[in-house]
Design an enzyme around this catalytic site. Structure first.
Site: not given
Length: 417
Positions: A76, A143-144
């Site tokens: 992402d 992940e962010e």
């Protein structure tokens, strides 16, 4: 040799990197990204499953008896507008979780992570005679926002793709290309993101005495929150409290009825974390009461990350392999970072060791001091830091080569015949 033929592969990997950089997608929206990467894995001959944890991709590469190694990259991007720096800059836009249209950029380098993982897998396919075992190529969403790894686990990752012996991952950092950074034990901080909404009483900007101004209240909270680290956290403890977003009002002469703040907290110790979160709650409520707010504020979690711990013995094995492959002058033991990662959840869920490291991606001339300590160049503004609109590797080919070689070198500890 697992790296045999890599030089010939780099131009194609650079094209993939540029494509991914030019077409970033937000968390859990990585549809195009997942499609491009899945096609590469299928073309390489892997068993590929898409839609794992909504948009995740898993490729399985079997090559005889031996250990199973998990290699992970995140997909992402961030709601950041990229500056005019490279011809393949992102012009993409998307809609964030609040329904707001935003520009998007790979301002955290996930495009390099994905490209390196594809390159490593293609190298393993091309050099099957040099290794034995199984590789799980995991392309993780979100992940962010700290949710992607758990989403894949909740989607039956362990049951569907079987046990593995070790998990390996890496992240680009603002540092000279061809340099690697490892840290045994706790490497990355726990993180808590919070949404704080404070309430006032709106009215005309010409008559503030008839209102309770939530903008002033929000400003008071921002200033007061800075005293938590400065005055409530001991000098030998570590904490970060950042207010990175404030939203209130739409017109210069209308005092709004509410204001929203978004906070981010980083800690290395559970006790410090609890104290910091309690202090935030205390300060927000006290400032609202002091301002005469007509109703209490609301504090709600946005997302969170656990501590990332590198297995000490496994990290030492990887460090030794890196030193033999790249030379001691290019492998550095670093200190724990206040950034955060959800990569470690895979290993924790499986009960196996994991190692996560950083690789540099920028012109060494930007870091005239000791390459083991590149942070000074970022702090001085000479080099871009992560999440910056300028965070674009300045040496793409050497960066990708190093990242692919690092994955192959680490994986080879378990897979080499």
């Amino acid at each position: 040799m697992l790296t045999s033929g890599l030089d010939d592969r780099i131009p194609d990997l650079e094209l993939l990197y540029r494509d991914l950089h030019e077409h970033p997608e937000l968390s859990f929206q990585e549809e195009r990204t997942a499609s491009v990467l899945a096609a590469r894995l299928v073309s390489a001959g892997l068993e590929v499953t898409t839609g794992v944890g909504k948009t995740g991709v898993v490729g399985v590469l079997r090559n005889g008896e031996g250990p199973t190694v998990l290699l992970r990259a995140d997909m992402d991007a961030l709601p950041v507008q990229e500056i005019e720096k490279v011809p393949y800059r992102s012009r993409a836009t998307g809609v964030d979780p609040d329904g707001i249209s935003t520009p998007i950029m790979h301002a955290c380098g996930h495009d390099t992570h994905m490209t390196a993982l594809i390159g490593a897998v293609e190298q393993l396919v091309a050099n099957r005679d040099s290794w034995s075992g199984t590789v799980l190529a995991v392309l993780q969403p979100a992940e962010e926002v700290g949710s992607g790894a758990q989403a894949m686990l909740d989607d039956g990752f362990l049951e569907r793709f079987g046990p593995f012996d070790v998990a390996l991952g890496q992240h680009i950092t603002s540092a000279p290309s061809t340099h690697l950074y490892l840290c045994p034990g706790v490497f990355m901080a726990a993180a808590d993101s919070l949404r704080v909404t404070v309430y006032g009483r709106g009215g005309h900007g010409s008559a503030p005495h008839t209102t309770v101004d939530p903008v002033v209240l929000a400003a008071s909270i921002v200033v007061r929150l800075q005293t938590i680290v400065a005055r409530e956290v001991a000098p030998n403890e570590v904490a970060v409290v950042t207010v990175a977003a404030i939203h209130a009002g739409r017109k210069e002469n209308v005092i709004p009825a509410s204001a929203e703040l978004k906070l981010n907290v980083r800690t290395f110790d559970p006790d410090v974390r609890e104290r910091v979160l309690a202090a935030i709650t205390r300060i927000v409520n006290a400032e609202a009461e002091a301002a005469g707010a007509p109703r209490p504020p609301e504090i709600a979690p946005i997302n969170g990350f656990p501590l990332l711990r590198n297995d000490v013995a496994t990290t030492e094995a990887v460090r030794t392999a890196f030193t033999e492959a790249f030379g001691a002058g290019h492998v550095h033991e670093t200190t724990p970072k206040t950034g955060s990662e959800d990569f470690g959840l895979f290993a924790v869920a499986a009960g196996v060791p994991s190692v996560f490291w950083n690789f540099g991606g920028f012109d060494p001339a930007l870091y005239p001091d000791d390459p083991a300590h590149p942070q000074a160049a970022v702090a001085s503004g000479r080099a871009p830091g992560g999440h910056s609109p300028e965070f674009v590797p300045t040496g793409v080919a050497p960066t990708l080569r190093q990242a692919v070689e690092a994955l192959l070198t680490a994986a080879g500890i378990w897979l080499a015949r």
